[in-house]
Design a protein around this motif. Structure first.
Motif, PDB file in Angstrom:
ATOM      1  N   LEU A 137     101.283  31.725  65.852  1.00 37.83           N
ATOM      2  CA  LEU A 137     100.970  32.701  64.751  1.00 37.83           C
ATOM      3  C   LEU A 137      99.612  33.174  65.182  1.00 37.83           C
ATOM      4  O   LEU A 137      99.238  34.294  64.449  1.00 37.83           O
ATOM      5  CB  LEU A 137     100.927  32.275  63.541  1.00 37.83           C
ATOM      6  N   ASP A 138      98.914  32.606  65.953  1.00 39.73           N
ATOM      7  CA  ASP A 138      97.496  33.123  66.329  1.00 39.73           C
ATOM      8  C   ASP A 138      97.603  34.372  66.809  1.00 39.73           C
ATOM      9  O   ASP A 138      96.509  35.413  66.429  1.00 39.73           O
ATOM     10  CB  ASP A 138      96.790  32.520  67.533  1.00 39.73           C
ATOM     11  N   GLY A 139      98.443  34.983  67.581  1.00 40.90           N
ATOM     12  CA  GLY A 139      98.321  36.182  68.111  1.00 40.90           C
ATOM     13  C   GLY A 139      99.309  37.144  67.384  1.00 40.90           C
ATOM     14  O   GLY A 139      99.797  38.312  68.253  1.00 40.90           O
ATOM     15  N   THR A 148      95.281  38.861  71.476  1.00 41.24           N
ATOM     16  CA  THR A 148      94.915  38.248  72.471  1.00 41.24           C
ATOM     17  C   THR A 148      94.742  36.593  72.063  1.00 41.24           C
ATOM     18  O   THR A 148      94.895  35.601  72.796  1.00 41.24           O
ATOM     19  CB  THR A 148      93.330  38.433  73.155  1.00 41.24           C
ATOM     20  N   PRO A 149      94.295  36.414  70.713  1.00 43.95           N
ATOM     21  CA  PRO A 149      94.360  35.032  70.581  1.00 43.95           C
ATOM     22  C   PRO A 149      95.958  34.295  70.877  1.00 43.95           C
ATOM     23  O   PRO A 149      95.901  33.040  71.111  1.00 43.95           O
ATOM     24  CB  PRO A 149      94.353  35.046  68.919  1.00 43.95           C
ATOM     25  N   GLY A 150      96.958  34.895  70.782  1.00 39.35           N
ATOM     26  CA  GLY A 150      98.286  34.375  71.165  1.00 39.35           C
ATOM     27  C   GLY A 150      98.169  34.149  72.674  1.00 39.35           C
ATOM     28  O   GLY A 150      99.016  32.933  72.842  1.00 39.35           O
ATOM     29  N   ALA A 151      97.473  34.592  73.561  1.00 33.69           N
ATOM     30  CA  ALA A 151      97.399  33.995  74.849  1.00 33.69           C
ATOM     31  C   ALA A 151      96.817  32.934  75.205  1.00 33.69           C
ATOM     32  O   ALA A 151      97.170  31.821  75.793  1.00 33.69           O
ATOM     33  CB  ALA A 151      96.807  35.267  75.884  1.00 33.69           C
ATOM     34  N   LYS A 152      95.678  32.715  74.289  1.00 31.25           N
ATOM     35  CA  LYS A 152      94.873  31.421  74.428  1.00 31.25           C
ATOM     36  C   LYS A 152      95.637  30.389  73.743  1.00 31.25           C
ATOM     37  O   LYS A 152      95.149  29.160  74.392  1.00 31.25           O
ATOM     38  CB  LYS A 152      93.333  31.805  74.028  1.00 31.25           C
ATOM     39  N   ALA A 153      96.421  30.587  72.896  1.00 31.05           N
ATOM     40  CA  ALA A 153      97.104  29.556  72.026  1.00 31.05           C
ATOM     41  C   ALA A 153      97.758  28.713  72.904  1.00 31.05           C
ATOM     42  O   ALA A 153      98.016  27.588  72.821  1.00 31.05           O
ATOM     43  CB  ALA A 153      97.889  30.153  71.030  1.00 31.05           C
ATOM     44  N   TYR A 154      98.312  29.402  74.162  1.00 30.82           N
ATOM     45  CA  TYR A 154      99.407  28.757  75.055  1.00 30.82           C
ATOM     46  C   TYR A 154      98.543  27.298  75.627  1.00 30.82           C
ATOM     47  O   TYR A 154      99.000  26.437  76.089  1.00 30.82           O
ATOM     48  CB  TYR A 154      99.730  29.534  76.022  1.00 30.82           C
ATOM     49  N   TYR A 192     108.487  27.957  66.099  1.00 29.57           N
ATOM     50  CA  TYR A 192     107.450  28.029  66.823  1.00 29.57           C
ATOM     51  C   TYR A 192     106.937  26.521  67.022  1.00 29.57           C
ATOM     52  O   TYR A 192     106.514  26.332  68.303  1.00 29.57           O
ATOM     53  CB  TYR A 192     106.246  28.923  66.273  1.00 29.57           C
ATOM     54  N   PRO A 193     106.828  25.783  66.063  1.00 30.96           N
ATOM     55  CA  PRO A 193     106.402  24.278  66.319  1.00 30.96           C
ATOM     56  C   PRO A 193     107.247  23.519  67.281  1.00 30.96           C
ATOM     57  O   PRO A 193     106.823  22.692  68.027  1.00 30.96           O
ATOM     58  CB  PRO A 193     106.366  23.857  64.726  1.00 30.96           C
ATOM     59  N   VAL A 194     108.606  23.886  67.092  1.00 25.65           N
ATOM     60  CA  VAL A 194     109.604  23.112  68.168  1.00 25.65           C
ATOM     61  C   VAL A 194     109.310  23.613  69.573  1.00 25.65           C
ATOM     62  O   VAL A 194     109.373  22.875  70.374  1.00 25.65           O
ATOM     63  CB  VAL A 194     110.764  23.506  67.575  1.00 25.65           C
ATOM     64  N   TRP A 195     109.084  24.879  69.493  1.00 27.24           N
ATOM     65  CA  TRP A 195     109.098  25.474  71.087  1.00 27.24           C
ATOM     66  C   TRP A 195     107.547  24.969  71.566  1.00 27.24           C
ATOM     67  O   TRP A 195     107.329  24.517  72.806  1.00 27.24           O
ATOM     68  CB  TRP A 195     109.031  26.998  70.992  1.00 27.24           C
ATOM     69  N   GLN A 196     106.574  24.820  70.771  1.00 27.45           N
ATOM     70  CA  GLN A 196     105.331  24.356  71.091  1.00 27.45           C
ATOM     71  C   GLN A 196     105.485  22.750  71.733  1.00 27.45           C
ATOM     72  O   GLN A 196     104.821  22.635  72.779  1.00 27.45           O
ATOM     73  CB  GLN A 196     104.180  24.405  70.166  1.00 27.45           C
ATOM     74  N   ALA A 197     106.187  22.140  71.065  1.00 31.09           N
ATOM     75  CA  ALA A 197     106.278  20.632  71.330  1.00 31.09           C
ATOM     76  C   ALA A 197     107.067  20.687  72.678  1.00 31.09           C
ATOM     77  O   ALA A 197     106.802  19.917  73.628  1.00 31.09           O
ATOM     78  CB  ALA A 197     107.187  19.747  70.420  1.00 31.09           C
ATOM     79  N   THR A 198     108.051  21.551  72.711  1.00 37.57           N
ATOM     80  CA  THR A 198     108.997  21.579  74.190  1.00 37.57           C
ATOM     81  C   THR A 198     108.051  21.965  75.286  1.00 37.57           C
ATOM     82  O   THR A 198     108.024  21.286  76.410  1.00 37.57           O
ATOM     83  CB  THR A 198     110.090  22.477  74.120  1.00 37.57           C
ATOM     84  N   LEU A 199     107.038  22.988  75.204  1.00 39.60           N
ATOM     85  CA  LEU A 199     106.314  23.380  76.154  1.00 39.60           C
ATOM     86  C   LEU A 199     105.286  22.254  76.507  1.00 39.60           C
ATOM     87  O   LEU A 199     104.925  21.847  77.602  1.00 39.60           O
ATOM     88  CB  LEU A 199     105.515  24.597  75.840  1.00 39.60           C
ATOM     89  N   TYR A 212     114.310  37.788  63.148  1.00 38.88           N
ATOM     90  CA  TYR A 212     113.141  37.462  63.805  1.00 38.88           C
ATOM     91  C   TYR A 212     112.367  36.424  62.933  1.00 38.88           C
ATOM     92  O   TYR A 212     111.661  35.316  63.822  1.00 38.88           O
ATOM     93  CB  TYR A 212     112.104  38.688  63.873  1.00 38.88           C
ATOM     94  N   GLY A 213     112.705  36.198  61.738  1.00 42.96           N
ATOM     95  CA  GLY A 213     112.019  35.114  61.010  1.00 42.96           C
ATOM     96  C   GLY A 213     112.552  33.612  61.620  1.00 42.96           C
ATOM     97  O   GLY A 213     111.806  32.655  61.338  1.00 42.96           O
ATOM     98  N   THR A 214     113.800  33.744  62.335  1.00 46.27           N
ATOM     99  CA  THR A 214     113.999  32.320  62.645  1.00 46.27           C
ATOM    100  C   THR A 214     113.257  31.874  63.913  1.00 46.27           C
ATOM    101  O   THR A 214     113.167  30.813  64.234  1.00 46.27           O
ATOM    102  CB  THR A 214     115.482  32.486  63.056  1.00 46.27           C
ATOM    103  N   ASN A 215     112.532  32.817  64.410  1.00 52.39           N
ATOM    104  CA  ASN A 215     111.626  32.773  65.710  1.00 52.39           C
ATOM    105  C   ASN A 215     110.393  32.167  65.279  1.00 52.39           C
ATOM    106  O   ASN A 215     110.039  31.070  65.686  1.00 52.39           O
ATOM    107  CB  ASN A 215     111.416  33.854  66.259  1.00 52.39           C
TER     108      ASN A 215
END
Length: 317
Positions: A155-157, A266-272, A239-246, A232-235
């Motif tokens: 959600l940062d970005g 741009t905060p979305g880029a740095k969040a990765y 987010y937490p599951v995809w972050q854990a996968t990454l 889109y709300g299902t995405n």
């Protein structure tokens, strides 16, 4: 309908002209689950593959120049397809095709299977990110590299979705007909590029803008797009599951971001970097559609990344 048919004919002429100038790009339709899905492809399928997943509201046209540049300078197989109702792909009614991100991802997976692609790098932008992370979650072993450009799993970005009581989050929880109508009215108001009274704020370019308007104004497409936006709300919930996968994956990661994007910031880029500290992050002086606004710069970053991490092979001398 006659005007639409004429427009498609003109667009096809433009595409043919582009292909004639860049002979490495091949185009066609692949039948998948009863649908004809348009795709662009370049390079030798025997070489390492990179799959490009487009965002909203464009199509594979946003990658054509970058794909051509990559194949011109290294040995790599690149392919991009248009989702149902986008670009030149079929646009089935939302009564016969479920416009959800789960279903679109299934369609993309079936497309890749039909093309014989089982191991690949992913370039994802905007809607391509939630589509792509569904593919990643289903078969992480198939992924050789992850490239993200102006698309979020944090959600940062995504400032407009950060407020749980904001309009977007409320719409995704309980569909608001007023939001659908506003989106419908906007889509119907779009005009084709012309000399006066038209602006290209995101620097998508004339051809991509023309195709985008023609595609969204086809019968039934606005309703399909509204269904997909509601989903889109299902995405966000994933987010937490995809972050854990990454975090579990050890593949190379490249993040490119057009800093003039006001929707995905741009905060979305740095969040990765929180989930993939090995990621290379580059903030570009570009827009949401960086592959169209700055294709040479994007191709240079992507090309170097692919060769360094052996996702592509150096060009034969």
């Amino acid at each position: 309908m006659k005007l639409f048919a004429l427009l498609l004919s003109l667009l096809a002429s433009c595409t043919a002209a582009t292909t004639a100038q860049a002979a490495t790009l091949r185009e066609g339709w692949q039948e998948v689950d009863g649908l004809h899905l348009f795709y662009r492809e370049a390079g030798n399928p025997a070489d390492p593959t990179v799959v490009f997943l487009h965002g909203y509201p464009l199509s594979s046209i946003m990658y054509a120049k970058v794909m051509e540049d990559l194949v011109a300078h290294q040995r790599v197989h690149v392919i991009a397809m248009d989702y149902p109702s986008f670009g030149y792909s079929d646009a089935p009614s939302h009564d016969t095709y479920r416009y959800t991100f789960d279903h679109v991802a299934e369609t993309v997976a079936d497309f890749l299977k039909a093309r014989g692609i089982s191991r690949y790098g992913l370039y994802m932008q905007d809607y391509g990110v939630p589509v792509g992370f569904r593919l990643i979650s289903a078969h992480p072993e198939a992924i050789t590299a992850i490239i993200v450009q102006n698309g979020v799993i944090h959600l940062d970005g995504f400032p407009s979705a950060q407020d749980p009581n904001g309009e977007l989050r409320r719409h995704w929880a309980n569909r608001n007909p007023a939001v659908d109508q506003r989106r419908t009215n906007y889509s119907k108001s779009l005009t084709y590029p012309r000399a006066e009274g038209w602006e290209d704020e995101d620097h998508a370019g004339l051809d991509a803008s023309l195709q985008m308007v023609a595609a969204v104004q086809r019968p039934g497409v606005i309703e399909a797009r509204n269904d997909l936006w509601f989903d889109y709300g299902t995405n966000v919930s994933r987010y937490p599951v995809w972050q854990a996968t990454l975090r579990k994956m050890k593949v190379p990661v490249l993040v490119l971001w057009g800093q003039r994007d006001q929707f995905f910031t741009t905060p979305g880029a740095k969040a990765y970097l929180r989930d993939a500290p090995q990621a290379e992050v580059h903030i570009l002086d570009s827009t949401h559609f960086a592959t169209l606004d700055a294709p040479d710069e994007v191709a240079e970053f992507v090309g170097g990344f692919l060769v360094r991490h052996q996702v592509a092979l150096p060009a034969a001398k």
